[in-house]
Design an enzyme around this catalytic site. Sequence first.
Site, short mmCIF file in Angstrom:
data_model
loop_
_atom_site.label_atom_id
_atom_site.label_comp_id
_atom_site.label_asym_id
_atom_site.label_seq_id
_atom_site.Cartn_x
_atom_site.Cartn_y
_atom_site.Cartn_z
N HIS A 104 105.39 -38.18 -33.20
CA HIS A 104 105.00 -38.08 -31.77
C HIS A 104 106.29 -38.11 -30.95
CE1 HIS A 104 102.07 -39.16 -28.35
NE2 HIS A 104 103.26 -38.94 -27.79
N HIS A 115 108.59 -36.37 -27.52
CA HIS A 115 108.72 -35.52 -26.33
C HIS A 115 110.14 -34.98 -26.28
CE1 HIS A 115 104.85 -36.76 -24.59
NE2 HIS A 115 105.11 -37.91 -25.21
N LYS A 140 96.92 -31.56 -28.96
CA LYS A 140 97.02 -32.87 -28.31
C LYS A 140 96.08 -32.90 -27.11
CE LYS A 140 98.71 -36.87 -26.94
NZ LYS A 140 100.05 -37.14 -26.48
N HIS A 166 95.56 -38.89 -26.62
CA HIS A 166 96.04 -39.97 -25.77
C HIS A 166 94.80 -40.74 -25.32
CE1 HIS A 166 98.96 -41.77 -22.78
NE2 HIS A 166 97.79 -42.30 -22.46
N HIS A 177 99.95 -43.42 -30.37
CA HIS A 177 100.63 -44.61 -29.82
C HIS A 177 99.68 -45.77 -29.50
CE1 HIS A 177 99.29 -42.59 -26.23
NE2 HIS A 177 100.26 -41.70 -26.22
N ASP A 208 107.01 -41.64 -29.72
CA ASP A 208 106.67 -41.38 -28.31
C ASP A 208 107.92 -41.50 -27.45
OD1 ASP A 208 105.11 -40.55 -26.22
OD2 ASP A 208 104.21 -42.52 -25.83
N HIS A 264 113.26 -39.53 -19.54
CA HIS A 264 113.22 -39.15 -18.11
C HIS A 264 114.61 -39.38 -17.56
CE1 HIS A 264 108.80 -38.90 -17.71
NE2 HIS A 264 108.76 -39.91 -18.55
O1 DOR Z 1 105.04 -43.32 -21.55
C1 DOR Z 1 104.66 -42.19 -21.76
N1 DOR Z 1 105.45 -41.11 -21.50
N2 DOR Z 1 103.45 -42.00 -22.26
C2 DOR Z 1 102.92 -40.78 -22.39
O2 DOR Z 1 101.80 -40.66 -22.82
C3 DOR Z 1 103.67 -39.58 -21.95
C4 DOR Z 1 105.10 -39.82 -21.95
C5 DOR Z 1 105.89 -38.75 -21.22
O3 DOR Z 1 105.64 -37.57 -21.45
O4 DOR Z 1 106.75 -39.11 -20.43
ZN ZN Z 2 103.65 -39.17 -25.81
#
Ligand code: DOR
Ligand code: ZN
Length: 335
Positions: free
Chosen positions: A12, A14, A95, A134, A168, A240, A244
């Site tokens: 999982h 990103h 997803k 999710h 998660h 996960d 950012h």
């Molecule tokens: O904390 C998270 N960030 N949970 C999620 O489900 C998505 C993820 C994100 O894409 O930033």
């Molecule tokens: Zn995620």
Amino acid sequence: MTHTLLSPLDMHLHLRDEAMLKCVAPLSAQSFSAALVMPNLVPPITTIEALLDYKKRITEAIGNETFEPLMTLFFRSDYTRDFLEKAALHVKALKLYPSGITTNSEGGVATMDIEILRPVLEAMSDLGLILCVHGETNGFVMDREKEFCTIYESLASAFPHLKIVMEHITTKESVALLDKYENLYATITLHHLLITLDDVAGGMLKPHLFCKPIAKGYEDREALLHVSLHAHPKVMFGSDSAPHPIDKKECCGCAAGVFTSPIALQALVELFHKHHALANFQAFVSNNAQVIYAYKPPLKEVVLVKIPYVVPHSYGNVVPMFANETLAWSIERVI
Ligand code: DOR
Ligand code: ZN
């Protein structure tokens, strides 16, 4: 002291896009053999064309590393069987996000009504596609995952041949479902094994630990630790890791997500070693996922060594978990 892992998998992840993708993809590719890549871009990945384009950008970003991005499609209840048949050539999983539940999930499903989801879920079940979920309602933040358990139960009963991955998981209730329904599986993150809500908001607010689902209490963390350290065959590691930019975390209106991919294996080996569970580490970070996803990853040997590792303050403009802190283990070499 060393510990060798074969083909670690992050089920999982990103990776984002553009500059962020170029920054974070090589970090996963350095230590993992493959990862299940989340589709919550803006706009989300809902066509085969967008999926293949994104896969190409990921492949370009990782350069020469041995690393396979396992692509996912963003679940939509209006996909046709014909479309899903074509998609099944390129993805192992879809997803599902309830609309608005987390980062970039606005295009998710407006309802979890099984009759509305049935045509797509039936087709997925027939095609052997995995449903990653999710699982949170829009109730009180600490109860969202617990409230979603009844939906997991309805889905698991209604589609007994559909493999469903509770993504998660953070609660003891979700853990309990693993032994109740044959077709329910789960990913567990590093951060949910390590922190509780106290670490996020018990003292000074820690934006870099704020994520969805929010970290829970001690009993919940204990339940997650139990199945992870014993490498319960239905759980797999999924970081996960959700980068950012720093200005979207250290601000008013902090984005949800903990960035862990570059430090995940070092922190996990420390945890498994501390709990005398190193014998189960390989299953948690690779073998279980290989069985659940019927997937053979490219071979990669990661040698971890018990030599302190100082985590950088940032990678590009992203702050990792444990920034500036010292972990007990490092990655010695990757073959
Ligand atoms: O904390 C998270 N960030 N949970 C999620 O489900 C998505 C993820 C994100 O894409 O930033
Ligand atoms: Zn995620």
